[in-house]
Design a protein around this motif. Structure first.
Motif, PDB file in Angstrom:
ATOM      1  N   ALA A 183       0.829  -1.211   0.000  1.00 24.14           N
ATOM      2  CA  ALA A 183       0.000   0.000   0.000  1.00 24.14           C
ATOM      3  C   ALA A 183       0.860   1.256   0.000  1.00 24.14           C
ATOM      4  O   ALA A 183       0.587   2.216  -0.746  1.00 24.14           O
ATOM      5  CB  ALA A 183      -0.931  -0.009   1.214  1.00 24.14           C
ATOM      6  N   MET A 184       1.912   1.275   0.835  1.00 21.51           N
ATOM      7  CA  MET A 184       2.767   2.461   0.893  1.00 21.51           C
ATOM      8  C   MET A 184       3.549   2.645  -0.404  1.00 21.51           C
ATOM      9  O   MET A 184       3.724   3.771  -0.877  1.00 21.51           O
ATOM     10  CB  MET A 184       3.714   2.373   2.086  1.00 21.51           C
ATOM     11  CG  MET A 184       3.040   2.671   3.419  1.00 21.51           C
ATOM     12  SD  MET A 184       4.214   2.874   4.777  1.00 21.51           S
ATOM     13  CE  MET A 184       4.723   1.186   5.041  1.00 21.51           C
ATOM     14  N   ALA A 185       4.025   1.537  -0.978  1.00 22.86           N
ATOM     15  CA  ALA A 185       4.757   1.646  -2.236  1.00 22.86           C
ATOM     16  C   ALA A 185       3.858   2.166  -3.354  1.00 22.86           C
ATOM     17  O   ALA A 185       4.246   3.059  -4.120  1.00 22.86           O
ATOM     18  CB  ALA A 185       5.342   0.283  -2.611  1.00 22.86           C
ATOM     19  N   ALA A 186       2.655   1.627  -3.456  1.00 26.24           N
ATOM     20  CA  ALA A 186       1.725   2.066  -4.503  1.00 26.24           C
ATOM     21  C   ALA A 186       1.295   3.509  -4.294  1.00 26.24           C
ATOM     22  O   ALA A 186       1.217   4.302  -5.241  1.00 26.24           O
ATOM     23  CB  ALA A 186       0.505   1.137  -4.534  1.00 26.24           C
ATOM     24  N   ALA A 254      -5.151   4.769  -5.672  1.00 24.42           N
ATOM     25  CA  ALA A 254      -6.204   5.778  -5.468  1.00 24.42           C
ATOM     26  C   ALA A 254      -5.719   6.880  -4.532  1.00 24.42           C
ATOM     27  O   ALA A 254      -5.985   8.073  -4.766  1.00 24.42           O
ATOM     28  CB  ALA A 254      -7.457   5.107  -4.906  1.00 24.42           C
ATOM     29  N   ILE A 255      -4.996   6.507  -3.467  1.00 24.79           N
ATOM     30  CA  ILE A 255      -4.444   7.519  -2.556  1.00 24.79           C
ATOM     31  C   ILE A 255      -3.474   8.422  -3.310  1.00 24.79           C
ATOM     32  O   ILE A 255      -3.481   9.652  -3.152  1.00 24.79           O
ATOM     33  CB  ILE A 255      -3.743   6.833  -1.365  1.00 24.79           C
ATOM     34  CG1 ILE A 255      -4.767   6.110  -0.488  1.00 24.79           C
ATOM     35  CG2 ILE A 255      -2.974   7.858  -0.526  1.00 24.79           C
ATOM     36  CD1 ILE A 255      -4.145   5.244   0.593  1.00 24.79           C
ATOM     37  N   SER A 256      -2.634   7.835  -4.161  1.00 25.11           N
ATOM     38  CA  SER A 256      -1.651   8.632  -4.904  1.00 25.11           C
ATOM     39  C   SER A 256      -2.313   9.584  -5.894  1.00 25.11           C
ATOM     40  O   SER A 256      -1.734  10.614  -6.254  1.00 25.11           O
ATOM     41  CB  SER A 256      -0.674   7.708  -5.640  1.00 25.11           C
ATOM     42  OG  SER A 256      -1.275   7.141  -6.790  1.00 25.11           O
ATOM     43  N   CYS A 265       1.345  10.816   0.874  1.00 27.41           N
ATOM     44  CA  CYS A 265       0.639   9.600   0.438  1.00 27.41           C
ATOM     45  C   CYS A 265       1.104   8.380   1.222  1.00 27.41           C
ATOM     46  O   CYS A 265       0.290   7.554   1.660  1.00 27.41           O
ATOM     47  CB  CYS A 265       0.891   9.363  -1.052  1.00 27.41           C
ATOM     48  SG  CYS A 265      -0.001  10.474  -2.147  1.00 27.41           S
ATOM     49  N   ALA A 266       2.416   8.231   1.386  1.00 25.91           N
ATOM     50  CA  ALA A 266       2.950   7.081   2.114  1.00 25.91           C
ATOM     51  C   ALA A 266       2.469   7.084   3.557  1.00 25.91           C
ATOM     52  O   ALA A 266       2.097   6.038   4.109  1.00 25.91           O
ATOM     53  CB  ALA A 266       4.477   7.089   2.059  1.00 25.91           C
ATOM     54  N   GLN A 267       2.470   8.261   4.167  1.00 26.69           N
ATOM     55  CA  GLN A 267       2.012   8.352   5.552  1.00 26.69           C
ATOM     56  C   GLN A 267       0.515   8.065   5.658  1.00 26.69           C
ATOM     57  O   GLN A 267       0.057   7.406   6.600  1.00 26.69           O
ATOM     58  CB  GLN A 267       2.346   9.735   6.115  1.00 26.69           C
ATOM     59  CG  GLN A 267       3.845   9.941   6.306  1.00 26.69           C
ATOM     60  CD  GLN A 267       4.213  11.382   6.604  1.00 26.69           C
ATOM     61  OE1 GLN A 267       3.476  12.315   6.270  1.00 26.69           O
ATOM     62  NE2 GLN A 267       5.371  11.584   7.227  1.00 26.69           N
ATOM     63  N   ALA A 268      -0.257   8.539   4.684  1.00 23.95           N
ATOM     64  CA  ALA A 268      -1.695   8.260   4.689  1.00 23.95           C
ATOM     65  C   ALA A 268      -1.960   6.766   4.537  1.00 23.95           C
ATOM     66  O   ALA A 268      -2.822   6.193   5.213  1.00 23.95           O
ATOM     67  CB  ALA A 268      -2.377   9.037   3.561  1.00 23.95           C
ATOM     68  N   LEU A 272      -3.834   4.185   7.219  1.00 23.46           N
ATOM     69  CA  LEU A 272      -5.011   3.411   6.827  1.00 23.46           C
ATOM     70  C   LEU A 272      -4.798   1.903   6.939  1.00 23.46           C
ATOM     71  O   LEU A 272      -5.716   1.165   7.290  1.00 23.46           O
ATOM     72  CB  LEU A 272      -5.407   3.759   5.387  1.00 23.46           C
ATOM     73  CG  LEU A 272      -6.033   5.144   5.173  1.00 23.46           C
ATOM     74  CD1 LEU A 272      -6.217   5.402   3.691  1.00 23.46           C
ATOM     75  CD2 LEU A 272      -7.374   5.245   5.894  1.00 23.46           C
ATOM     76  N   PHE A 273      -3.587   1.436   6.641  1.00 24.40           N
ATOM     77  CA  PHE A 273      -3.376  -0.010   6.513  1.00 24.40           C
ATOM     78  C   PHE A 273      -2.711  -0.655   7.726  1.00 24.40           C
ATOM     79  O   PHE A 273      -2.958  -1.829   7.995  1.00 24.40           O
ATOM     80  CB  PHE A 273      -2.565  -0.310   5.252  1.00 24.40           C
ATOM     81  CG  PHE A 273      -3.358  -0.213   3.990  1.00 24.40           C
ATOM     82  CD1 PHE A 273      -4.011  -1.311   3.473  1.00 24.40           C
ATOM     83  CD2 PHE A 273      -3.480   0.992   3.315  1.00 24.40           C
ATOM     84  CE1 PHE A 273      -4.761  -1.219   2.309  1.00 24.40           C
ATOM     85  CE2 PHE A 273      -4.224   1.109   2.150  1.00 24.40           C
ATOM     86  CZ  PHE A 273      -4.864  -0.010   1.645  1.00 24.40           C
TER      87      PHE A 273
END
Length: 721
Positions: A183-186, A254-256, A265-268, A272-273
């Motif tokens: 998730a963080m990478a994407a 979608a976050i990105s 984005c990575a922190q969000a 979330l995950f």
């Protein structure tokens, strides 16, 4: 970094955790014994404990109070008290008692000790009663046994007979770690100022392939290398994993598309995950959570994936597999639609609307994050127990006695009757379908056999795929059936001519009592929350500090300032826990927070190495957030340090200081242990801080960080690039 986060780190951590859980069950629990009566019967009882692989008798004390002192010092976790004149009182039919003393601050150990000690002592009690009946009534051994055991209680743990923590935890833990990295990478993958639907679809496809490959590799490693069973279809596990990888990838993308800045984005994505493992009910069941949490947890895609994967691997099949795959794919479609919508309508995302500068963002993360998650996770464990456990009954006797047995379960707040089965096979089917977690089987002719002293069997069948539920359900069931069996024995003895009072004294000739120190209710919130919030503060400290180290030259000032802020926030979180969430801490929050400060200071060198080696705030933050779950699991909190492979323990202690701090801080809060008792841990923490601090300074000089900053070099936000 994509390959590091999605492929390399999950594989390394999965392998390390499997090595950590190599013993599968809790063994060799340090034990102390007070032998007030040095008789043959007392020595026989101690022998049963000594022969069990669950206990390791290390001390014989001169008084019962010494056991509590040893538990407080951390030298033992379990105590057995056999009173003075124990054997003589039994022979003279005087009621006596055996007391077990349990360190309830370590829940995994406490649960294992409680269940195993109850089994041993119930066997001893039955044996003592058999001998008394033989002496008083001149019964043969078979007759005495049937009189003493009016009901033969059998307990069967399905799917995970050994209470194997590796099989229970690893499928979901592996998925949780991998999910966070993917998730963080994407989420941080956006590379262009503007991109259209084609680029969005390409990025989703790329991360799906990466995530799916990693899931397959990790599952194969669990099964082939580390012996986690795969009793179900490999094709089903692969199809489920393909859907899950697509869902997480689409949500990350979608976050990105919503936020332009990659670091944000990575922190969000992390926010979330990362909490999903706790919110999903994978360890602490959804049914034990408040209704709002239970409802929300069922909507998390990880909940569907982790539960179904564990069922495929341990049970052989997931009854909800098709529904879970459909739900996960629908969630993926919703995320994909959101990503495409932003790509078409707002190709630049929300731009600067969600941006704040590095200092404000770092302080906000470290201040608000722990408090928010304390309230969030505190709500998960708001209920002290898992009550209303669904249970089913197969009553093949339908007599007055069998109905009374069922009513005892119904009257207990621990269970909720959800249905009847016509046979044991149908009972098992209900457990497979998760309509019930525990089944009660009563055979035909049950009441008649009890009256005829034939010791009929009443069986408790437990779904052992979730150890937390199984231990909870089985312990209370054994207590209920033991009480019913004792009542049957009393009636049998009265029929043999004993007066009611004499029969009662014989049936209760040995009373088994248990004392849980520090947390009498054995609650998850007292056990989990102090340690989990430490790790959360640690990770938010790391993710807040690393961008600041790249932003300015005042390394020592920033490290000390953020360490102090983290310690203050931890104290505030524990105050919230004490006054708002019912965590009955007896120790000093100030002392615990001082220990947190020392731990964070020791971590500053590691933060510097990560920041200066990577040279980019985004990558440093991603790596730091990935370490949250592994550091918690390897800190000796979930799995006792004594059970670790020595080589693994040395490696973990060398690269991360959590094992020197997390359990001591819990003991300070829960047991009110003074800091002086942790001299070894504090010295290890000091040595760690000095060694890694020196290494961090060396790396900063080698990378030219200090020189660059003093010359007015690189920009303030690596993520903005």
């Amino acid at each position: 970094m994509d390959f590091v986060m999605v492929l390399l780190i999950p594989v390394i951590v999965t392998a390390a955790l499997c090595v950590m859980f190599q013993d599968r069950t809790i063994k060799e629990i340090p034990t102390a014994v007070y032998l007030g009566d040095n008789s043959s019967l007392s020595r026989k009882i101690v022998g049963h404990f000594d022969d069990s692989e669950t206990f390791d008798i290390r001390y014989y004390t001169s008084s019962p109070y010494e056991i509590e002192e040893l538990i407080e010092k951390g030298d033992v976790n379990f105590g057995l008290v056999i009173p003075d004149n124990f054997e003589r009182d039994i022979k003279s039919q005087k009621q006596t008692r055996v007391l077990t003393v349990i360190d309830a601050s370590r829940l995994a150990i406490a649960s294992a000790a409680k269940i195993k000690s109850f089994e041993i002592l119930m066997s001893v009690k039955a044996g003592a009663l058999v001998q008394l009946l033989q002496a008083k009534l001149s019964l043969n051994s078979q007759q005495a046994l049937h009189t003493a055991l009016a009901v033969d209680i059998k307990s069967r743990l399905l799917y995970n007979e050994l209470r194997d923590y590796k099989s229970f935890l690893m499928p979901g833990i592996m998925a949780g770690i991998l999910q966070s990295g993917l998730a963080m990478a994407a989420a941080a993958s956006r590379r262009r100022e503007m991109e259209g639907p084609r680029e969005v679809l390409f990025r989703i496809g790329y991360y799906w392939a990466l995530g799916f490959s990693s899931l397959v590799i990790n599952i194969a490693m669990l099964v082939i290398v580390f012996g986690v069973p795969l009793r179900g279809s490999a094709g089903a596990a692969i199809a489920l994993s393909a859907a899950f990888a697509l869902c997480v990838s689409a949500m990350g993308i979608a976050i990105s598309c919503v936020v332009k800045n990659s670091l944000t984005c990575a922190q969000a994505a992390a926010v979330l995950f990362l909490p999903n493992t706790m919110l999903s009910g994978y360890t602490w069941p959804l049914g034990a959570m408040p209704q709002a949490y239970e409802t929300a947890g069922r909507f998390i895609p990880y909940t569907r994936y982790a539960e179904s994967l564990r069922d495929i691997m341990i049970k052989g099949a997931s009854q909800s597999l098709n529904l879970d795959i459909v739900y996960i794919l629908l969630a993926a479609c919703a995320a994909l639609a959101a990503a495409l919508l932003f790509a078409i309508k707002k190709p630049q995302g929300l731009s600067g609307k969600l941006e704040i500068d590095t200092t404000k963002r770092s302080i906000a993360i470290l201040t608000a994050g722990p408090i928010f998650f304390t309230l969030l996770f505190g709500g998960i464990y708001l209920n002290d127990y898992y009550n209303s456990i669904p249970f089913a009954v197969s009553d093949n006797d339908n007599s007055q006695l069998s109905r009374m047995v069922v009513s005892q379960f119904e009257r207990s707040e621990k269970y909720e009757l959800v249905g009847y089965a016509d046979s044991p096979a149908e009972l098992k089917t209900m457990l497979d379908a998760k309509k019930a977690h525990i089944g009660l089987y009563i055979p035909a002719g049950f009441e008649k056999d009890v009256k005829a002293l034939k010791s009929p069997t009443a069986a408790v069948i437990v779904d052992g795929s979730n150890i937390a539920v199984a231990n909870n359900a089985q312990a209370k069931a054994s207590e209920i059936l033991s009480t019913i069996s004792a009542a049957g024995s009393i009636k049998a003895m009265e029929a043999k001519g004993f007066m009611p009072e004499t029969a009662l004294n014989l049936a209760k000739v040995i009373n088994i009592e248990s004392r849980n120190l520090y947390d009498p209710k054995l609650t998850y919130k007292m056990y989990m929350m102090p340690g989990f919030i430490i790790i959360l503060v640690q990770q938010l400290f790391m993710s807040a500090l690393t961008p600041k180290l790249l932003d300015r030259s005042r390394i020592s000032f920033n490290a000390a300032g953020f360490s102090l802020l983290g310690a203050l926030v931890y104290s505030l979180c524990m105050l919230v826990g004490r006054h708002a969430l019912g965590m009955d801490f007896t120790g000093s929050i100030a002392v615990a927070s001082f220990y947190v400060f020392l731990m964070l200071i020791a971590l500053s060198g590691v933060a510097a190495i990560i920041a200066f080696s990577l040279g980019d705030a985004l990558r440093a933050t991603q790596l730091c957030m990935m370490l949250s779950m592994p550091t918690f699991l390897t800190a000796g909190y979930v799995w006792p340090l004594e059970q670790f492979n020595p080589a693994l323990r040395a490696i973990v202690g060398a690269v991360w200081p959590a094992m020197y701090a997390v359990s001591p801080i819990r003991d300070v809060l829960v047991k009110n242990v003074p800091l002086g008792q942790f001299k070894g841990e504090l010295l290890s923490l000091l040595a760690f801080g000095i060694a890694w601090g020196a290494a961090g300074y060396y790396v900063s000089k080698r990378t030219g960080h200090i020189k660059k900053r003093s010359a007015g070099g690189a920009g303030s936000d690596g993520g903005a690039a």
